[in-house]
Design a protein around this motif. Structure first.
Motif, PDB file in Angstrom:
ATOM      1  N   HIS A  71       1.185  -0.500  -0.278  1.00 49.65           N
ATOM      2  CA  HIS A  71      -0.155   0.048   0.392  1.00 49.65           C
ATOM      3  C   HIS A  71       0.581   1.222  -0.057  1.00 49.65           C
ATOM      4  O   HIS A  71       1.766   1.340   0.923  1.00 49.65           O
ATOM      5  N   CYS A  72       0.249   2.077  -0.596  1.00 50.05           N
ATOM      6  CA  CYS A  72       1.641   3.213  -0.566  1.00 50.05           C
ATOM      7  C   CYS A  72       0.524   4.512  -0.005  1.00 50.05           C
ATOM      8  O   CYS A  72      -1.309   4.413  -0.059  1.00 50.05           O
ATOM      9  N   ALA A  73       1.119   5.715   0.901  1.00 49.69           N
ATOM     10  CA  ALA A  73       0.089   6.170   1.604  1.00 49.69           C
ATOM     11  C   ALA A  73       0.728   7.497   1.843  1.00 49.69           C
ATOM     12  O   ALA A  73       2.072   8.028   1.249  1.00 49.69           O
ATOM     13  N   ALA A  74      -0.067   8.583   1.843  1.00 49.86           N
ATOM     14  CA  ALA A  74       0.256   9.969   2.031  1.00 49.86           C
ATOM     15  C   ALA A  74       0.574  10.481   3.755  1.00 49.86           C
ATOM     16  O   ALA A  74      -0.861  10.232   4.088  1.00 49.86           O
ATOM     17  N   SER A  75       1.225  10.801   4.494  1.00 53.91           N
ATOM     18  CA  SER A  75       1.489  11.752   5.553  1.00 53.91           C
ATOM     19  C   SER A  75       1.738  13.442   5.450  1.00 53.91           C
ATOM     20  O   SER A  75       2.015  13.520   4.681  1.00 53.91           O
TER      21      SER A  75
END
Length: 120
Positions: free
Chosen positions: A93-97
Motif C-alpha cells: 500500500h502507498c500512503a501520504a502523511s
C-alpha cells in the motif's frame, strides 16, 4: 486519491517496480510511504520519503534491496524492489502523511494496494 500499480508474480531474486500516483484533490504531504500487509499479519512499514527534501527511510528487512524515489512533477512515488524474497510477498500500500512517516497511524491517505507475490 492514491493509485498503486506494478505488483505481480516474480521468482525469488527478481525485481519489481511499484508506482503510486496521486490524483484528484490537491493535498500537500510531508511524506509518502509504502507499507505492506501479508495474510494474517499486521500492516508494516517498508519505506518512506519526505516529499520536499527527499530524505529516505527503510525498514531493516528491505535495506539494500529496495529503493524509494519520488517524481514531484508527476506527483508519483516509486518503490524499486530488487533481490525479492518469498517473505516479501504481501499487498503493498502507498500512503501520504501530513506529518510523521514511520507508523501506520501517521498516514492520512491510503491507496488501494497492489499484490506482490514472490515464488521460491
Amino acid at each position: 486519491q492514491l493509485q498503486a500499480s506494478g505488483g505481480g508474480l516474480v521468482q525469488a531474486g527478481g525485481s519489481l517496480r511499484l508506482s503510486c500516483a496521486a490524483s484528484g484533490r490537491t493535498f500537500s504531504s510531508f511524506a509518502r510511504g509504502w507499507f505492506r500487509q501479508a495474510p494474517g499479519k499486521e500492516r508494516e512499514f517498508v519505506a518512506a520519503v519526505t516529499w520536499t527534501a527527499g530524505n529516505r527511510y527503510y525498514a531493516d528487512s528491505v535495506k539494500g534491496r529496495f529503493t524509494i524515489s519520488r517524481d514531484v512533477a508527476k506527483n508519483t512515488v516509486y518503490l524499486q524492489m530488487n533481490s525479492l524474497k518469498p517473505e516479501d510477498t504481501a499487498v503493498y500500500h502507498c500512503a501520504a502523511s501530513r506529518s510523521g512517516m514511520l507508523r501506520v497511524e501517521e498516514y492520512d491517505y491510503w491507496g488501494q494496494g497492489t499484490q506482490v507475490t514472490v515464488s521460491s
